[in-house]
Design a protein around this motif. Structure first.
Motif, mmCIF file in Angstrom:
data_model
loop_
_atom_site.group_PDB
_atom_site.id
_atom_site.type_symbol
_atom_site.label_atom_id
_atom_site.label_comp_id
_atom_site.label_asym_id
_atom_site.label_seq_id
_atom_site.Cartn_x
_atom_site.Cartn_y
_atom_site.Cartn_z
ATOM 1 N N TYR A 299 0.805 -1.218 0.000
ATOM 2 C CA TYR A 299 0.000 0.000 0.000
ATOM 3 C C TYR A 299 0.842 1.274 0.000
ATOM 4 O O TYR A 299 0.348 2.326 -0.412
ATOM 5 N N GLU B 32 5.931 2.782 -3.689
ATOM 6 C CA GLU B 32 5.580 3.156 -5.051
ATOM 7 C C GLU B 32 6.539 2.533 -6.056
ATOM 8 O O GLU B 32 7.698 2.265 -5.756
ATOM 9 N N LYS C 116 3.061 -6.768 -7.380
ATOM 10 C CA LYS C 116 2.130 -5.698 -7.762
ATOM 11 C C LYS C 116 1.961 -5.643 -9.275
ATOM 12 O O LYS C 116 0.915 -5.234 -9.780
ATOM 13 N N SER D 51 -6.758 -4.787 -5.182
ATOM 14 C CA SER D 51 -6.666 -4.697 -3.726
ATOM 15 C C SER D 51 -7.333 -5.890 -3.058
ATOM 16 O O SER D 51 -6.944 -6.299 -1.964
ATOM 17 N N ASN E 170 -8.108 5.792 -8.177
ATOM 18 C CA ASN E 170 -6.939 6.622 -7.883
ATOM 19 C C ASN E 170 -6.201 6.103 -6.654
ATOM 20 O O ASN E 170 -6.817 5.595 -5.713
ATOM 21 N N LYS E 171 -4.889 6.270 -6.691
ATOM 22 C CA LYS E 171 -4.031 5.618 -5.704
ATOM 23 C C LYS E 171 -4.249 6.141 -4.296
ATOM 24 O O LYS E 171 -4.461 5.359 -3.361
ATOM 25 N N ARG E 172 -4.224 7.452 -4.107
ATOM 26 C CA ARG E 172 -4.263 7.960 -2.730
ATOM 27 C C ARG E 172 -5.607 7.722 -2.047
ATOM 28 O O ARG E 172 -5.641 7.237 -0.913
ATOM 29 N N ARG F 79 -7.722 5.432 -2.738
ATOM 30 C CA ARG F 79 -7.867 3.982 -2.573
ATOM 31 C C ARG F 79 -7.039 3.492 -1.383
ATOM 32 O O ARG F 79 -7.470 2.607 -0.638
ATOM 33 N N SER F 80 -5.863 4.071 -1.197
ATOM 34 C CA SER F 80 -5.048 3.686 -0.037
ATOM 35 C C SER F 80 -5.720 4.118 1.260
ATOM 36 O O SER F 80 -5.614 3.431 2.282
ATOM 37 N N SER G 296 -2.886 10.731 -7.945
ATOM 38 C CA SER G 296 -2.060 9.616 -8.419
ATOM 39 C C SER G 296 -0.911 9.293 -7.482
ATOM 40 O O SER G 296 -0.261 8.262 -7.631
ATOM 41 N N SER H 174 1.096 8.375 -3.884
ATOM 42 C CA SER H 174 0.852 7.522 -2.729
ATOM 43 C C SER H 174 0.623 8.384 -1.497
ATOM 44 O O SER H 174 0.988 9.557 -1.453
#
Length: 486
Positions: free
Chosen positions: A81, A84, A163, A170, A270-272, A274-275, A405, A407
């Motif tokens: 998670y 990157e 990954k 996820s 989107n990455k952030r 989603r994290s 986009s 992390s």
């Protein structure tokens, strides 16, 4: 060629519009980092005493080695998670006459330059010099440290490969997390001694140099595997995977033609954000730190705090950047025929769903007693009725722009004074109401008061929405201007 790319990346950072604007935050982050390093080194230096207290009579070095695999297994989950793959750094060079192999080598080496590969050294080196060196000498101590360092790099390249191949979703990672937790449970209930496997493995490095050599050969093989995986998927149409999540939303008619659909897709794509979602799922496990200890179970104050954190984890984590997530298209809200009330109502609805899911996932804590479920119900009502209003009120004045986009690891974009002030109403307010009855010797009624505050918030939600809409209307151009700034 590496020097060329590194030079370009350093110029990119220095010439960025945000360079110089956040110098104070950079200095604070640097100081916090130094304190964290000193703290980890202190923990590593005192680890022998900690082991003697927690495991009296057991050999210190062997006990320490028994937890090394536990650490790296847990680290794999965190790396998924937070670590990157810096693919965007090499993207501009793909149209230039640069060998693909050079770019892939840079990409893999750059991905290994991460804080995760330094943390084990901060924890292990002080312990090694204090305990291992006097007992085994310089040669075998170096073998022990080298084994742990190489294993850390093996995890680094391993998560890059996973990954890129297996953990593309996820949900697959959540299955892996379940398997890891199952291993920990088997060891905890003495069904399988995982600590003995770890101890025997790393004690081998204190007998010969075989283990570091084996790990090094595995590392080379994994690096080659990662290299061929990336070079076979180097083109743009292969690097970007298309995901169609519209079927799920269209299957559920309640989500059709609503702004909440847009926000849910924003989270999943989107990455952030989603994290943030995945981290909120991990926060549900927070209860095991408190519900397993009798000194916390005897009272209510700490349990209320934990209940609010568990049931409202998604709302607090995601909601603190409520309007920052829409940085790229917030102007659409001002130009389209979308009522401001609809924007606020959909955000509150998303918070409600997050709280309800958090509560349902926390129901297994009922095995620790019905008291936990009652406190979680009170916390759920308070989060839905009161905290949701506080979050939108405090974050709806001057939010900061966020790059979706990037992390979330050591990423302070969007963070301001409002995010720090949120802790006061979200956590202190319910505890103040509880303490009033606690002083009167009626702690249960304090929990009832927390729930009653939430019920009042839900009953008068339309009035609270009127306040939020009025505030949003007053600050809409301030919000838009703030979100346009890089």
């Amino acid at each position: 060629m590496f020097k060329w790319i590194i030079n370009h990346q350093s110029k990119k950072i220095r010439r960025s519009p945000s360079w110089g604007k956040n110098q104070m935050l950079t200095v604070i982050s640097f100081l916090v980092g130094i304190v964290a390093v000193l703290y980890m080194m202190g923990v590593g230096y005192l680890m022998d005493r900690i082991i003697m207290i927690m495991f009296p009579g057991e050999p210190v070095i062997e006990t320490y080695a028994g937890f090394v695999l536990f650490y790296f297994t847990s680290e794999l989950i965190m790396r998924f998670y937070l670590q990157e793959i810096p693919a965007l750094e090499v993207q501009p060079y793909r149209v230039l006459p640069v060998k693909r192999s050079h770019l892939i080598h840079y990409l893999l080496i750059r991905s290994a330059i991460t804080l995760f590969n330094l943390v084990p050294l901060f924890l292990v080196v002080p312990f090694a010099f204090k305990q291992v060196l006097p007992a085994y000498g310089w040669g075998l101590t170096f073998s022990w440290l080298l084994s742990i360092s190489l294993l850390s790099l093996l995890c680094s390249f391993g998560i890059v490969y996973l990954k890129k191949t297996i953990f593309k979703s996820s949900w697959v990672m959540l299955i892996f997390v379940g398997l890891v937790l199952s291993i920990f449970a088997l060891d905890y209930y003495h069904i399988y001694d995982f600590k003995a496997v770890s101890a025997n493995l790393f004690m081998l490095s204190l007998q010969s140099y075989v283990l570091p050599v084996i790990i090094f050969l595995l590392l080379v093989a994994l690096y080659i595997l990662c290299f061929h995986t990336f070079i076979n998927a180097f083109y743009a149409e292969q690097m970007q995977e298309k995901r169609d999540d519209s079927k799920w939303f269209n299957f559920n008619p309640h989500f059709k033609n609503e702004l909440i659909t847009l926000e849910l897709r924003l989270i999943l794509r989107n990455k952030r954000p989603r994290s943030m979602l995945v981290m909120s799922l991990f926060f549900i496990l927070y209860g095991f730190l408190f519900y397993t200890k009798e000194n916390y179970m005897d009272g209510y104050a700490m349990l209320i705090f934990v209940g609010i954190f568990i049931t409202g984890g998604f709302m607090i984590n995601y909601g603190q950047f409520s309007f920052s997530w829409e940085s790229g298209y917030f102007d659409t809200f001002l130009t389209k025929n979308i009522s401001y009330r609809q924007i606020i109502e959909n955000k509150l609805k998303l918070f409600d769903y997050g709280c309800l899911i958090g509560f349902l996932l926390s129901l297994p804590y009922g095995f620790f007693g019905a008291k936990i479920i009652l406190i979680h119900i009170a916390a759920l009502l308070f989060n839905m009725g009161v905290n949701s209003f506080f979050i939108l009120y405090f974050t709806g004045k001057k939010p900061k722009r966020i790059d979706l986009s990037k992390s979330s690891m050591f990423n302070y974009e969007g963070t301001g004074l409002a995010q720090f002030l949120l802790a006061v109403p979200c956590f202190i307010t319910p505890l103040l109401g509880y303490m009033l009855f606690y002083i009167l010797g009626m702690p249960v009624w304090g929990v009832v008061l927390v729930a009653f505050q939430g019920v009042l918030g839900i009953m008068f939600r339309q009035k609270l929405i009127d306040v939020l809409v009025k505030r949003f209307n007053n600050y809409k151009y301030v919000i838009a201007d703030s979100l346009r700034k890089e």
